[in-house]
Design an enzyme around this catalytic site. Structure first.
Site, PDB file in Angstrom:
ATOM      1  N   GLU A 193      14.251 -39.467 -41.787  1.00  0.00           N
ATOM      2  CA  GLU A 193      14.373 -40.413 -40.659  1.00  0.00           C
ATOM      3  C   GLU A 193      15.825 -40.616 -40.237  1.00  0.00           C
ATOM      4  O   GLU A 193      16.241 -41.736 -39.905  1.00  0.00           O
ATOM      5  CB  GLU A 193      13.676 -41.744 -41.010  1.00  0.00           C
ATOM      6  CG  GLU A 193      12.195 -41.525 -41.305  1.00  0.00           C
ATOM      7  CD  GLU A 193      11.427 -42.761 -41.769  1.00  0.00           C
ATOM      8  OE1 GLU A 193      11.991 -43.867 -41.761  1.00  0.00           O
ATOM      9  OE2 GLU A 193      10.255 -42.600 -42.137  1.00  0.00           O
ATOM     10  N   TRP A 198      18.417 -46.899 -39.509  1.00  0.00           N
ATOM     11  CA  TRP A 198      18.195 -47.914 -40.555  1.00  0.00           C
ATOM     12  C   TRP A 198      18.698 -47.495 -41.921  1.00  0.00           C
ATOM     13  O   TRP A 198      18.840 -48.326 -42.809  1.00  0.00           O
ATOM     14  CB  TRP A 198      16.730 -48.341 -40.606  1.00  0.00           C
ATOM     15  CG  TRP A 198      15.727 -47.219 -40.465  1.00  0.00           C
ATOM     16  CD1 TRP A 198      15.188 -46.482 -41.471  1.00  0.00           C
ATOM     17  CD2 TRP A 198      15.127 -46.736 -39.251  1.00  0.00           C
ATOM     18  NE1 TRP A 198      14.301 -45.564 -40.957  1.00  0.00           N
ATOM     19  CE2 TRP A 198      14.240 -45.699 -39.614  1.00  0.00           C
ATOM     20  CE3 TRP A 198      15.273 -47.088 -37.898  1.00  0.00           C
ATOM     21  CZ2 TRP A 198      13.485 -44.997 -38.661  1.00  0.00           C
ATOM     22  CZ3 TRP A 198      14.527 -46.379 -36.963  1.00  0.00           C
ATOM     23  CH2 TRP A 198      13.638 -45.354 -37.344  1.00  0.00           C
ATOM     24  N   GLU A 300       5.292 -38.342 -42.686  1.00  0.00           N
ATOM     25  CA  GLU A 300       4.947 -39.753 -42.953  1.00  0.00           C
ATOM     26  C   GLU A 300       4.258 -40.288 -41.718  1.00  0.00           C
ATOM     27  O   GLU A 300       4.716 -40.066 -40.600  1.00  0.00           O
ATOM     28  CB  GLU A 300       6.197 -40.630 -43.140  1.00  0.00           C
ATOM     29  CG  GLU A 300       6.720 -40.739 -44.538  1.00  0.00           C
ATOM     30  CD  GLU A 300       7.831 -41.790 -44.665  1.00  0.00           C
ATOM     31  OE1 GLU A 300       7.677 -42.919 -44.156  1.00  0.00           O
ATOM     32  OE2 GLU A 300       8.849 -41.460 -45.283  1.00  0.00           O
TER      33      GLU A 300
END
Ligand code: BMA
Length: 376
Positions: A193, A198, A300
């Site tokens: 990701e 994040w 995911e």
């Protein structure tokens, strides 16, 4: 030869040619590791074949470790208790291994994870591993976005620490062995990701060039210096606006990636049709993977709490059907006492359980008991 035999021969030739194609697609279907073990090479080929056949393996994170209402009970699995079979793919998380801790950031002991990896592999299942690694500069967690990547690259102030963390990973990975002592193949999905912001290795906290250098260093270190030959390397950006333009922004190159992944979740009150959006993203990922002779996967996904009883067939299956992706991994079923409502797989009694059964019985969806031998 009878007409039937001719047809069979023709079909076999076509299949062989398609298999051959995948191996020699433009860009070459060579694996990251030319010295990968026989089982690892077989797994890579069988992932390609699964996708080519239009089948998709269902996977679940931390499946054997705990479920919504239980923790660490031998043989249990929320998925199995709903549909009678274990998932085909097991996701495991190694966050905090780098610290030398005995349990992951989710409280799962690494000794247990090893045992569960061995159990799943012994039944013919497939293993994938993620790593929510601490911030190597501050020692805060993965979500501490203090700039860190430049410090762990060769020459950086924390490079030695990063090597130590990889040493711990290598030491652990070396203990993952089957009954004949053979290393268990692992689809390794570090620094995932990265197109989101994040994690400390994500967009805005790292330049694409730094990310690529980090990835390549990690491959070379684990493969060439630590001698690990059981890793299949998965690159997994997350969904984002401007997805196609961003997908390859951090891509370390065909020589360093085996699986082109995608992490894409579902949220309440979407605008538009989220299944159509995911399908469109997957078509792009599959096209990129096939042009390079690589495996495509939905690395995911999930809809936290599964608030739609028909989500499995009405949304997920609609998005992944007829896509050539090897597997789909839904995230963990956190124990309700630890993190209430944080579950992405089915469990007995949940309103979506009957629809999960329909999903799992679809001919395109494979659970562990339907897998062909993946390591031969
Ligand atoms: C996240 C959440 C967290 C967990 C982390 C690593 O998506 O599930 O609760 O700690 O993954 O597994």
């Amino acid at each position: 030869m009878t007409g039937f035999r001719w047809m069979a021969l023709l079909a076999a030739l076509v299949l062989a040619a398609r298999g051959g194609n995948a191996q020699t697609a433009p860009g070459g279907a060579r694996m990251v590791d030319a010295r990968a073990t026989a089982e690892t090479r077989a797994l890579f080929r069988n992932l390609l074949r699964t996708a080519e056949r239009g089948q998709v393996m269902y996977g679940h994170q931390d499946d054997l470790a705990y479920g919504v209402s239980w923790t660490r009970e031998p043989g249990r699995s929320d998925v199995k208790e709903v549909v009678g079979a274990y998932p085909a793919v097991y996701g495991w998380e190694l966050g905090d291994l780098e610290r030398g801790d005995s349990a992951s950031l989710d409280g799962v002991r690494f000794d247990d994870i090893r045992r569960w990896i061995q159990e799943g592999y012994a039944r013919g299942g497939v293993v994938t591993v993620s790593w929510h690694m601490d911030n190597p500069v501050t020692l805060g967690d993965s979500w501490d976005t203090t700039t860190a990547v430049p410090a762990i690259l060769p020459g950086g102030a924390r490079h030695a620490r990063y090597r130590e963390w990889l040493d711990r990973f290598a030491e652990y990975a070396r203990t993952l062995r089957g009954s004949r002592g053979e290393p268990i193949p692992v689809i390794f999905r570090p620094f995932h990701e990265m197109s989101g912001s994040w994690f400390w290795w994500g967009r805005g906290h790292v330049t694409p060039a730094q990310y690529r250098e980090l990835w390549r260093f990690t491959v070379r270190y684990l493969r060439d210096e630590k001698g690990l030959h059981n890793l299949i390397w998965a690159y997994s950006p997350n969904a984002s606006d401007d997805f196609q333009a961003r997908y390859l922004e951090f891509y370390p190159g065909d020589e360093y990636v085996d699986v082109l992944g995608l992490d894409e979740y579902f949220w309440p009150n979407p605008s538009g049709d989220p299944a159509a959006t995911l399908a469109e993203h997957l078509r792009f990922v599959v096209a990129q993977a096939e042009a390079r002779g690589k495996v495509a996967a939905l690395t995911e996904t999930g809809f936290e709490g599964i608030p739609d009883a028909g989500w499995w067939t009405g949304t997920l299956l609609r998005a992944i059907r007829a896509q050539r992706i090897a597997y789909v991994l839904t995230w963990r079923n956190a124990n309700a006492a630890a993190k209430p409502g944080h579950f992405y797989g089915p469990y007995p009694g949940h309103p979506s359980a009957p629809d999960f059964v329909r999903f799992a019985r679809d001919l395109a969806v494979l659970l562990e008991n339907e897998l062909p031998p993946m390591y031969r």
